[in-house]
Structure formats: structure tokens, C-alpha cells
Design a protein around this motif. Sequence first.
Motif, PDB file in Angstrom:
ATOM      1  N   ALA A 308      -4.076  -7.641  12.269  1.00 52.78           N
ATOM      2  CA  ALA A 308      -4.237  -7.750  10.817  1.00 52.78           C
ATOM      3  C   ALA A 308      -2.882  -7.648  10.116  1.00 52.78           C
ATOM      4  O   ALA A 308      -1.966  -6.982  10.591  1.00 52.78           O
ATOM      5  CB  ALA A 308      -5.184  -6.672  10.305  1.00 52.78           C
ATOM      6  N   HIS A 309      -2.772  -8.337   8.972  1.00 51.75           N
ATOM      7  CA  HIS A 309      -1.563  -8.297   8.155  1.00 51.75           C
ATOM      8  C   HIS A 309      -1.834  -7.505   6.886  1.00 51.75           C
ATOM      9  O   HIS A 309      -2.969  -7.461   6.399  1.00 51.75           O
ATOM     10  CB  HIS A 309      -1.115  -9.707   7.776  1.00 51.75           C
ATOM     11  CG  HIS A 309      -0.591 -10.499   8.928  1.00 51.75           C
ATOM     12  ND1 HIS A 309       0.716 -10.909   9.016  1.00 51.75           N
ATOM     13  CD2 HIS A 309      -1.194 -10.949  10.055  1.00 51.75           C
ATOM     14  CE1 HIS A 309       0.895 -11.584  10.148  1.00 51.75           C
ATOM     15  NE2 HIS A 309      -0.255 -11.617  10.790  1.00 51.75           N
ATOM     16  N   GLY A 310      -0.803  -6.896   6.333  1.00 53.91           N
ATOM     17  CA  GLY A 310      -0.936  -6.159   5.086  1.00 53.91           C
ATOM     18  C   GLY A 310       0.324  -6.287   4.248  1.00 53.91           C
ATOM     19  O   GLY A 310       1.394  -6.659   4.745  1.00 53.91           O
ATOM     20  N   ARG A 311       0.192  -6.009   2.960  1.00 49.91           N
ATOM     21  CA  ARG A 311       1.313  -5.986   2.028  1.00 49.91           C
ATOM     22  C   ARG A 311       1.077  -4.834   1.056  1.00 49.91           C
ATOM     23  O   ARG A 311       0.246  -4.930   0.167  1.00 49.91           O
ATOM     24  CB  ARG A 311       1.400  -7.301   1.227  1.00 49.91           C
ATOM     25  CG  ARG A 311       1.672  -8.556   2.034  1.00 49.91           C
ATOM     26  CD  ARG A 311       3.130  -8.626   2.446  1.00 49.91           C
ATOM     27  NE  ARG A 311       3.472  -9.930   2.991  1.00 49.91           N
ATOM     28  CZ  ARG A 311       3.222 -10.324   4.229  1.00 49.91           C
ATOM     29  NH1 ARG A 311       2.571  -9.513   5.051  1.00 49.91           N
ATOM     30  NH2 ARG A 311       3.606 -11.521   4.648  1.00 49.91           N
ATOM     31  N   PHE A 312       1.790  -3.732   1.225  1.00 49.85           N
ATOM     32  CA  PHE A 312       1.628  -2.621   0.295  1.00 49.85           C
ATOM     33  C   PHE A 312       2.856  -1.720   0.331  1.00 49.85           C
ATOM     34  O   PHE A 312       3.683  -1.788   1.243  1.00 49.85           O
ATOM     35  CB  PHE A 312       0.354  -1.820   0.599  1.00 49.85           C
ATOM     36  CG  PHE A 312       0.337  -1.119   1.938  1.00 49.85           C
ATOM     37  CD1 PHE A 312       0.861   0.166   2.076  1.00 49.85           C
ATOM     38  CD2 PHE A 312      -0.216  -1.734   3.055  1.00 49.85           C
ATOM     39  CE1 PHE A 312       0.842   0.809   3.312  1.00 49.85           C
ATOM     40  CE2 PHE A 312      -0.245  -1.098   4.283  1.00 49.85           C
ATOM     41  CZ  PHE A 312       0.289   0.190   4.412  1.00 49.85           C
ATOM     42  N   VAL A 313       2.949  -0.882  -0.703  1.00 55.83           N
ATOM     43  CA  VAL A 313       4.041   0.087  -0.794  1.00 55.83           C
ATOM     44  C   VAL A 313       3.603   1.383  -0.111  1.00 55.83           C
ATOM     45  O   VAL A 313       2.595   1.969  -0.503  1.00 55.83           O
ATOM     46  CB  VAL A 313       4.400   0.374  -2.262  1.00 55.83           C
ATOM     47  CG1 VAL A 313       5.538   1.408  -2.333  1.00 55.83           C
ATOM     48  CG2 VAL A 313       4.794  -0.902  -2.998  1.00 55.83           C
ATOM     49  N   PRO A 314       4.316   1.850   0.912  1.00 55.70           N
ATOM     50  CA  PRO A 314       3.933   3.086   1.609  1.00 55.70           C
ATOM     51  C   PRO A 314       4.359   4.324   0.822  1.00 55.70           C
ATOM     52  O   PRO A 314       5.280   5.049   1.212  1.00 55.70           O
ATOM     53  CB  PRO A 314       4.659   2.975   2.950  1.00 55.70           C
ATOM     54  CG  PRO A 314       5.880   2.177   2.636  1.00 55.70           C
ATOM     55  CD  PRO A 314       5.482   1.205   1.566  1.00 55.70           C
ATOM     56  N   LEU A 315       3.680   4.564  -0.279  1.00 54.53           N
ATOM     57  CA  LEU A 315       4.035   5.690  -1.142  1.00 54.53           C
ATOM     58  C   LEU A 315       3.934   7.019  -0.418  1.00 54.53           C
ATOM     59  O   LEU A 315       4.648   7.975  -0.738  1.00 54.53           O
ATOM     60  CB  LEU A 315       3.128   5.700  -2.379  1.00 54.53           C
ATOM     61  CG  LEU A 315       3.259   4.515  -3.342  1.00 54.53           C
ATOM     62  CD1 LEU A 315       2.180   4.598  -4.415  1.00 54.53           C
ATOM     63  CD2 LEU A 315       4.638   4.495  -3.976  1.00 54.53           C
ATOM     64  N   GLY A 316       3.030   7.100   0.551  1.00 55.49           N
ATOM     65  CA  GLY A 316       2.793   8.354   1.252  1.00 55.49           C
ATOM     66  C   GLY A 316       3.968   8.862   2.050  1.00 55.49           C
ATOM     67  O   GLY A 316       4.028  10.050   2.388  1.00 55.49           O
ATOM     68  N   GLU A 317       4.930   7.991   2.368  1.00 51.21           N
ATOM     69  CA  GLU A 317       6.140   8.438   3.061  1.00 51.21           C
ATOM     70  C   GLU A 317       7.378   8.203   2.205  1.00 51.21           C
ATOM     71  O   GLU A 317       8.483   8.051   2.713  1.00 51.21           O
ATOM     72  CB  GLU A 317       6.271   7.736   4.420  1.00 51.21           C
ATOM     73  CG  GLU A 317       6.308   6.234   4.359  1.00 51.21           C
ATOM     74  CD  GLU A 317       6.376   5.598   5.746  1.00 51.21           C
ATOM     75  OE1 GLU A 317       5.901   6.215   6.716  1.00 51.21           O
ATOM     76  OE2 GLU A 317       6.916   4.473   5.854  1.00 51.21           O
ATOM     77  N   GLY A 318       7.151   8.125   0.899  1.00 54.37           N
ATOM     78  CA  GLY A 318       8.283   8.009  -0.025  1.00 54.37           C
ATOM     79  C   GLY A 318       8.776   6.600  -0.248  1.00 54.37           C
ATOM     80  O   GLY A 318       9.842   6.403  -0.839  1.00 54.37           O
ATOM     81  N   GLY A 319       8.033   5.589   0.202  1.00 59.24           N
ATOM     82  CA  GLY A 319       8.451   4.213   0.024  1.00 59.24           C
ATOM     83  C   GLY A 319       8.378   3.768  -1.431  1.00 59.24           C
ATOM     84  O   GLY A 319       7.521   4.234  -2.191  1.00 59.24           O
TER      85      GLY A 319
END
Length: 454
Positions: A308-319
Motif C-alpha cells: 500500500a502507498h500513503g501520503r501524510f505528515v508523520p506528526l507523531g514523530e515530529g515530522g
Amino acid sequence: MIGHTLHAGRRALYPGLRYFSETPCGEIIEDVLERTDYPRVTKQASLYVHWPYCLRRCSYCNFNKYIPKDNNDHVMTECLQRETETLLQLSQVSCITSVFFGGGTPSLAHPSTIAAVLETVSRRAYLSDKAEVTLEVNPTPAGKTKLEDFCRAGVNRFSIGVQSLKDEDLKILGRDHSPHQALQTVDEARRLCPGRVSVDVMFGRPNQSVESWENELSELLTVCDDHVSLYQLTLERGTQLFKQVRGGEVTMPAEDVTAEMYQCARRTLQQHGFLQYEVSNFARQNAVSHHNRSYWKGGQYIGVGPGAHGRFVPLGEGGVLREARTQTLEPDVWIREVQQRGHATRRRIQLSHLELLEEVLVMGMRMTQGINPKHWESFSPHLGLHEVFGTSSDVQELIRSGQLILDDRGLRCSWDGLALLDSMLPALLVELQRQMSQRDDRADGRTKRSSDPQ
């Protein structure tokens, strides 16, 4: 030119499920990117769940799918739940706007798997009872008999892979259903989810003519629901069909014939009340695919499952930047990695501002409404559509030729231009890259001057 351009009562069965979080983010906003600023968008996402298994491989297919060696539904369910939970936590989205179960053949999964994933979503984020939950269905008798249970599990929209109403063509394509079985499945799906059933149909098939295609499509439109997805059959290296064509066993229609098939389909669908809202997609009664439309509008999406592909901001690790993420392809390896670390992200790439705008441009231009200024501004607040494309000689030539439109409503293809989108995108991308480079150079110049000794 269009080949590449053409390429979504639970408690009765599962009484223990919760469908809302404690702090809901509000009802689903269909055009979220047009109504909110970009930071707000990072709080919402759609979810794609990949079921990798099929009973057989179609002759044209090069998707990430596998023939199961044994029944591992229980393990797959647990891993889909765990990866969903991990990635939702990583993204920190508070609202899932839609869910799409694709494949593979997700209608092979047990309905309890669908229910379990949706339960996991509802524990981590708000999932409205009005949110679109789509399941792709292979129209076999086995798939048809499970539709009602899928509805009880939480599915409220079906996407049915009819592909053709001709027995001989279905055999060439390697499909394992008959036209009669496909129509029966569509009928049952419409009974369960009236107005929320999509059919996939394929053109450019071996030995197909424009006339036979028009007749077949007209027949399908008398029995289908309110959404149709068109796909041009393309030859992919390594597939059985590719080898058959190379060996002279079957003959594909010429490019000008498939181009006429596409235009014929657009006219026929329009005559039956379907409005084209994207290169490959048509709807009446406003029965658009909200999940797919979120892709085309540049919304965040989380991809769960093998490949699967995704596009998101990994806010949970400070992204702070959106990432393009790809999950491990092979199901057995994917399962092992999920069990070991909670997810199986194999590849992750931070998207630069230019790369993000390129995706917004390429995806947005697929829609008949194109990209409006406010939508573009949510991603590019300092460089508007007219600033990027208004002075380009190549873009002006496309406008003069009647293929492209740039006005107060934004940037979009004309009716004729939409079929030629692939040939226009390179010029648009080059101009975007040029303007972004000039803007960066000007910014660097200002920075350098401000740092010079006074």
C-alpha cells in the motif's frame, strides 16, 4: 494519448463495535482542501486498506497480488489492525474521511476482517457513520453472497469489477465470472446500497471495435447504478496478455481506435445522464467517489497492507513535511515486519514543496473542474496559479489551441483537452519547476543581500 491517464445495520452482526471517538472532529467535509488552510488538512486523512490475495491472476494484471498458499485470514486481520493503529498514531490525524478496501480481491476477505479494521479506526480517530466505506468486489457467486454481511460489517459502497459483458473477452482477460454473474452482483449490490454502487468497465480489449464497445456500454448503462469507472486496457510487461500479443495470438486495437472508444464512451455516458468529473470517472445523482476525489484534491491518505502507498505528515514523530510511504510488498514478509515493529513501511521519502505541488498539479488536472485558485493557494500561498502558468508561452499555446483553460476559475482541461492530458502535463510541470526555481533564486538573493555587511 489517454493510455496512461486512464490508469471505493453493522451492530446486528458485530455488536461490540464503536464507531465514534470521544472527541469527534465534525461531519465529513467533502471539499476540505477548498475550505480550510493546509495545517488543518494534516488533521484529516483517508485510509486505503490493501487485501493482497486473489484466487487467480488475470491475464492483464501486474498489480501487487498473490495466490494464497493457505488460509491466514486471522493473522492478516490482526496485522491489518495493528498497522492501521500504528500509522494512525504516527499521523496523529483526528478524522478519517473515507475508507477504501482494495486489492487484490478484498471480497475474498471475511466480513469480520472489514469490521475489525473499522473498529480499529474508530478507536484512534473519528469515523462518521456517514463516511464513505468502499469495498472492491469480484462479481462471482461467492462475492455476491457475502455482500449483505459486508454491509453489516460497515461497508456502504461497492466497486464492482465487471470489466466486460462478453464471455469471450472475459476469458481472454482471465476473469473468473460470467456476464450474467456480473449483472446479478450489480443488482444485489444496488438492492443493498442504492445509489452507491460503481462498476468498472474496460475498453481497448483484443479485437474490440468502436461499434461493439458502444453497444456493450449502452447495455451496461441500462442496469448499472450511478457511478461508472472506465479503464483502457494497457499491456504490461510480464503479464500473460503481453506475451500473447507479442506472440501474435491476440491483436490489440490501434491507438486511434481506442481514442475513439474513449470519446464514444464519454458521449454515451453523457446521453445517459452521467457527468464526467475525472478522466476515468462518471457519476449521476452526484454519486462521486469521495475517497478517490480526496486523492485528486491532494488530501492526505494512509496506506495499510502489503504494497500500500500513503501520503501524510508523520506528526507523531515530529515530522513537518508530507512523506510518500510504501509498505512491504510480499504478504509473508509484511506480516513478519508488522508483528515485529507494528508496521511494515519499506520506503519513506520526504516530499519537497516542489514535489508536493507536482503531485497536486498532476492529480488535480485529472478532474474536469481542474484546480481552482483557492485550492492551489492552500498548498502554494506565495505563488498563485496565474503567476506560475500565466506567462508561459507553451501554456499560452495550449490555451490558444483550445486544450487548456486558465481563468478566474483556475486551471483546467477543456472537453477535448482532457483526452490529451498526458501530452500537456510535461509542459505544465516544466513551467512549475521553472517558476519555483526562480522564486528560490530570488529568495536566496534576498537572504544574501540581507547578510552582506552594512
